[in-house]
Motif scaffolding. Structure first.
Motif, PDB file in Angstrom:
ATOM      1  N   UNK A  56     -13.515  -8.939 -14.848  1.00 54.31           N
ATOM      2  CA  UNK A  56     -13.966  -9.519 -13.077  1.00 54.31           C
ATOM      3  C   UNK A  56     -13.713  -8.128 -12.389  1.00 54.31           C
ATOM      4  N   UNK A  57     -13.714  -9.043 -11.468  1.00 55.56           N
ATOM      5  CA  UNK A  57     -14.411  -9.487 -10.113  1.00 55.56           C
ATOM      6  C   UNK A  57     -13.692 -10.069  -9.801  1.00 55.56           C
ATOM      7  N   UNK A  58     -11.901  -9.707  -8.921  1.00 58.89           N
ATOM      8  CA  UNK A  58     -11.436 -10.798  -8.386  1.00 58.89           C
ATOM      9  C   UNK A  58     -11.680 -10.811  -6.608  1.00 58.89           C
ATOM     10  N   UNK A  74       0.659  -1.097  -0.114  1.00 57.87           N
ATOM     11  CA  UNK A  74       0.151   0.014   0.256  1.00 57.87           C
ATOM     12  C   UNK A  74       0.822   1.360  -0.147  1.00 57.87           C
ATOM     13  N   UNK A  75       1.816   1.307   0.852  1.00 61.45           N
ATOM     14  CA  UNK A  75       2.629   2.180   0.843  1.00 61.45           C
ATOM     15  C   UNK A  75       3.543   2.732  -0.868  1.00 61.45           C
ATOM     16  N   UNK A  76       4.054   1.863  -1.118  1.00 62.24           N
ATOM     17  CA  UNK A  76       4.767   2.015  -2.558  1.00 62.24           C
ATOM     18  C   UNK A  76       3.886   1.826  -3.779  1.00 62.24           C
ATOM     19  N   UNK A  77       2.524   1.324  -3.671  1.00 63.17           N
ATOM     20  CA  UNK A  77       1.370   1.898  -4.617  1.00 63.17           C
ATOM     21  C   UNK A  77       2.408   0.740  -5.501  1.00 63.17           C
ATOM     22  N   UNK A  78       2.589  -0.848  -5.537  1.00 60.42           N
ATOM     23  CA  UNK A  78       2.452  -1.855  -6.629  1.00 60.42           C
ATOM     24  C   UNK A  78       2.196  -3.390  -5.888  1.00 60.42           C
ATOM     25  N   UNK A  79       1.286  -3.671  -7.046  1.00 63.26           N
ATOM     26  CA  UNK A  79       1.431  -5.362  -7.227  1.00 63.26           C
ATOM     27  C   UNK A  79       1.568  -6.208  -7.985  1.00 63.26           C
ATOM     28  N   UNK A  80       2.669  -7.298  -6.860  1.00 65.65           N
ATOM     29  CA  UNK A  80       3.602  -8.068  -8.043  1.00 65.65           C
ATOM     30  C   UNK A  80       2.905  -9.448  -7.752  1.00 65.65           C
ATOM     31  N   UNK A  81       3.123  -9.977  -8.585  1.00 65.27           N
ATOM     32  CA  UNK A  81       2.869 -12.055  -8.945  1.00 65.27           C
ATOM     33  C   UNK A  81       4.141 -12.339  -8.662  1.00 65.27           C
ATOM     34  N   UNK A  82       3.750 -13.288  -7.531  1.00 64.20           N
ATOM     35  CA  UNK A  82       5.353 -13.503  -7.424  1.00 64.20           C
ATOM     36  C   UNK A  82       5.183 -15.339  -7.416  1.00 64.20           C
ATOM     37  N   UNK A  83       6.551 -15.784  -8.466  1.00 62.41           N
ATOM     38  CA  UNK A  83       6.304 -17.184  -8.766  1.00 62.41           C
ATOM     39  C   UNK A  83       7.718 -17.735  -8.298  1.00 62.41           C
ATOM     40  N   UNK A  84       8.119 -19.315  -9.012  1.00 65.74           N
ATOM     41  CA  UNK A  84       9.151 -19.918  -9.629  1.00 65.74           C
ATOM     42  C   UNK A  84       9.590 -19.322 -10.134  1.00 65.74           C
ATOM     43  N   UNK A 108       9.162 -12.495 -10.360  1.00 64.03           N
ATOM     44  CA  UNK A 108       8.424 -11.495  -9.537  1.00 64.03           C
ATOM     45  C   UNK A 108       8.013 -10.333 -10.836  1.00 64.03           C
ATOM     46  N   UNK A 109       6.558 -10.800 -11.133  1.00 62.91           N
ATOM     47  CA  UNK A 109       5.881  -9.549 -12.383  1.00 62.91           C
ATOM     48  C   UNK A 109       5.036  -8.563 -11.654  1.00 62.91           C
ATOM     49  N   UNK A 110       5.442  -6.911 -11.931  1.00 66.37           N
ATOM     50  CA  UNK A 110       4.642  -6.087 -11.442  1.00 66.37           C
ATOM     51  C   UNK A 110       3.965  -6.325 -12.710  1.00 66.37           C
ATOM     52  N   UNK A 111       2.893  -6.017 -11.966  1.00 65.59           N
ATOM     53  CA  UNK A 111       1.867  -5.777 -12.771  1.00 65.59           C
ATOM     54  C   UNK A 111       0.968  -4.501 -12.779  1.00 65.59           C
ATOM     55  N   UNK A 112       1.122  -3.894 -11.202  1.00 63.37           N
ATOM     56  CA  UNK A 112       0.683  -2.471 -11.030  1.00 63.37           C
ATOM     57  C   UNK A 112       1.702  -1.031 -10.336  1.00 63.37           C
ATOM     58  N   UNK A 113       1.556  -0.226 -11.270  1.00 64.46           N
ATOM     59  CA  UNK A 113       2.945   0.814 -10.216  1.00 64.46           C
ATOM     60  C   UNK A 113       2.187   1.453  -9.504  1.00 64.46           C
ATOM     61  N   UNK A 114       0.550   1.667  -9.390  1.00 65.58           N
ATOM     62  CA  UNK A 114      -0.288   2.726  -8.676  1.00 65.58           C
ATOM     63  C   UNK A 114      -1.610   1.974  -8.842  1.00 65.58           C
ATOM     64  N   UNK A 115      -2.751   2.718  -7.715  1.00 62.44           N
ATOM     65  CA  UNK A 115      -4.132   1.900  -7.820  1.00 62.44           C
ATOM     66  C   UNK A 115      -4.409   2.416  -7.116  1.00 62.44           C
ATOM     67  N   UNK A 116      -6.023   2.595  -6.637  1.00 58.65           N
ATOM     68  CA  UNK A 116      -6.693   2.435  -6.083  1.00 58.65           C
ATOM     69  C   UNK A 116      -7.612   2.063  -4.575  1.00 58.65           C
ATOM     70  N   UNK A 117      -7.230   2.335  -3.494  1.00 63.23           N
ATOM     71  CA  UNK A 117      -7.453   1.748  -1.785  1.00 63.23           C
ATOM     72  C   UNK A 117      -7.900   2.459  -1.017  1.00 63.23           C
ATOM     73  N   UNK A 153      -7.183  -2.435 -16.735  1.00 61.56           N
ATOM     74  CA  UNK A 153      -7.792  -3.267 -17.013  1.00 61.56           C
ATOM     75  C   UNK A 153      -6.322  -4.323 -17.009  1.00 61.56           C
ATOM     76  N   UNK A 154      -5.376  -3.834 -17.567  1.00 64.88           N
ATOM     77  CA  UNK A 154      -4.343  -4.797 -18.062  1.00 64.88           C
ATOM     78  C   UNK A 154      -3.824  -6.093 -16.484  1.00 64.88           C
ATOM     79  N   UNK A 155      -4.375  -5.001 -15.175  1.00 67.83           N
ATOM     80  CA  UNK A 155      -3.783  -5.974 -14.310  1.00 67.83           C
ATOM     81  C   UNK A 155      -4.977  -6.484 -13.466  1.00 67.83           C
ATOM     82  N   UNK A 156      -6.759  -5.897 -14.055  1.00 64.09           N
ATOM     83  CA  UNK A 156      -7.000  -6.855 -13.127  1.00 64.09           C
ATOM     84  C   UNK A 156      -7.616  -8.210 -13.921  1.00 64.09           C
ATOM     85  N   UNK A 157      -7.167  -8.599 -14.993  1.00 64.39           N
ATOM     86  CA  UNK A 157      -7.357  -9.491 -16.143  1.00 64.39           C
ATOM     87  C   UNK A 157      -6.200 -10.732 -15.869  1.00 64.39           C
ATOM     88  N   UNK A 158      -4.743 -10.013 -15.549  1.00 57.77           N
ATOM     89  CA  UNK A 158      -4.073 -11.259 -15.512  1.00 57.77           C
ATOM     90  C   UNK A 158      -4.031 -11.607 -13.895  1.00 57.77           C
TER      91      UNK A 158
END
Length: 307
Positions: free
Chosen positions: A245-247, A193-203, A206-215, A288-293
């Motif tokens: 979609x809503x996740x 929330x502080x850095x405003x980032x979202x990552x998908x972390x896997x083997x 890390x894949x960064x899918x957002x660098x800002x968002x609403x919270x 759209x790209x982040x929610x789709x991912x």
């Protein structure tokens, strides 16, 4: 935060390797003369001394196998129909709130092997709820946060209490390993929330899918800690999502008993035209790209939200 659906109603085997003792056999050498009965005795040759060099390391001693770690097995039968169901609408005071919300899950998810699995607040007691194998609003595939030989501790949907009456944080419970089916989950979602980032972390990294968002705003903050993806769906009646979609997550608002006329206040990732900064009722608004991912991730995928 979107309205929640309003009807209807989830032990890495700890083996300790046994050290196998190695027994070192040292054979001594002796000599002897064999004489025929009619032969004259002859002098035996002087024995040659045998030199034995001691081993540089002590001989290992076999170690007995330790007792299995964790709670004892429970093979009792229970009437699942007499137990309340764990689902998004459930309020079950006897189930504990997550005691370690900042830790990562184990990388496994489970589902009930039969129609349902009994849920225990304490493996030494009786079950207090049942996790159904199927439920229209999801939440039946749950991440393992602790695995023992006979038991797993998992995250669950529902609440221990509403915000106005107690702690509405992420629920946990214990399931017997014999009652569930295990599967691997190779990714998790990390939200800062502080850095405003979202990552998908896997083997693979890390894949960064957002660098800002609403919270969430101060009065209706986005809940922090670990949770999981409960279900993903498109709700055409929610015009603000523009058909994306809503996740939905397993965790609910820390301040709202309900939302939009429903008696639940679920946190979700979703699309919104306004999606930057503190702006929502607790949901995370994305492009759209982040929610789709995120919508491509399987049910039960762990989500960790940090301040």
């Amino acid at each position: 935060m979107p309205p929640s659906p309003n009807t209807g109603r989830t032990s890495s085997r700890s083996w300790i390797a046994v050290a196998i003792g190695v027994v070192v056999l040292v054979a001594g050498f002796t000599g002897a003369w064999l004489l025929r009965p009619d032969a004259a005795p002859v002098a035996a040759p002087a024995p040659t001394p045998t030199v034995v060099t001691p081993s540089a390391t002590p001989t290992p001693v076999a170690t007995p196998a330790p007792a299995p770690v964790g709670f004892a097995a429970n093979t009792a039968s229970y009437d699942l129909g007499a137990l309340p169901q764990v689902d998004v609408f459930a309020v079950i005071p006897s189930l504990p709130v997550d005691p370690d919300p900042a830790s990562a899950p184990t990388g496994e998810v489970v589902t009930a092997a039969g129609a349902g699995a009994p849920v225990f607040s304490d493996p030494t007691g009786d079950p207090v709820a049942v996790l159904p194998a199927e439920y229209v609003y999801g939440g039946t595939t749950v991440p393992v946060v602790e695995r023992q030989e006979h038991w797993v501790r998992v995250l669950l949907t529902g609440r221990q209490a509403t915000p106005s009456t107690g702690n509405p944080g992420q629920l946990t419970g214990w399931l017997r390993a014999q009652d569930v089916t295990f599967a691997a989950v190779d990714a998790r979602v990390e939200v800062s929330l502080s850095a405003r980032t979202i990552d998908i972390v896997g083997p693979g990294g890390s894949e960064r899918i957002a660098t800002d968002f609403g919270s969430g705003v101060e009065g209706t903050p986005t809940p922090t800690g670990r949770s999981f993806i409960m279900t993903t769906r498109v709700e055409p009646s929610f015009g603000y999502t523009r058909g994306y979609p809503l996740v939905y997550l397993s965790v609910q608002s820390p301040t709202l008993d309900g939302f939009g006329g429903a008696d639940v206040a679920i946190t979700a990732f979703h699309y919104h035209d306004a999606r930057s900064g503190a702006i929502s009722n607790g949901c995370i608004r994305l492009d759209p790209a982040a929610i789709q991912r995120l919508s491509e991730l399987p049910m039960g995928t762990p989500v960790l939200i940090t301040p």
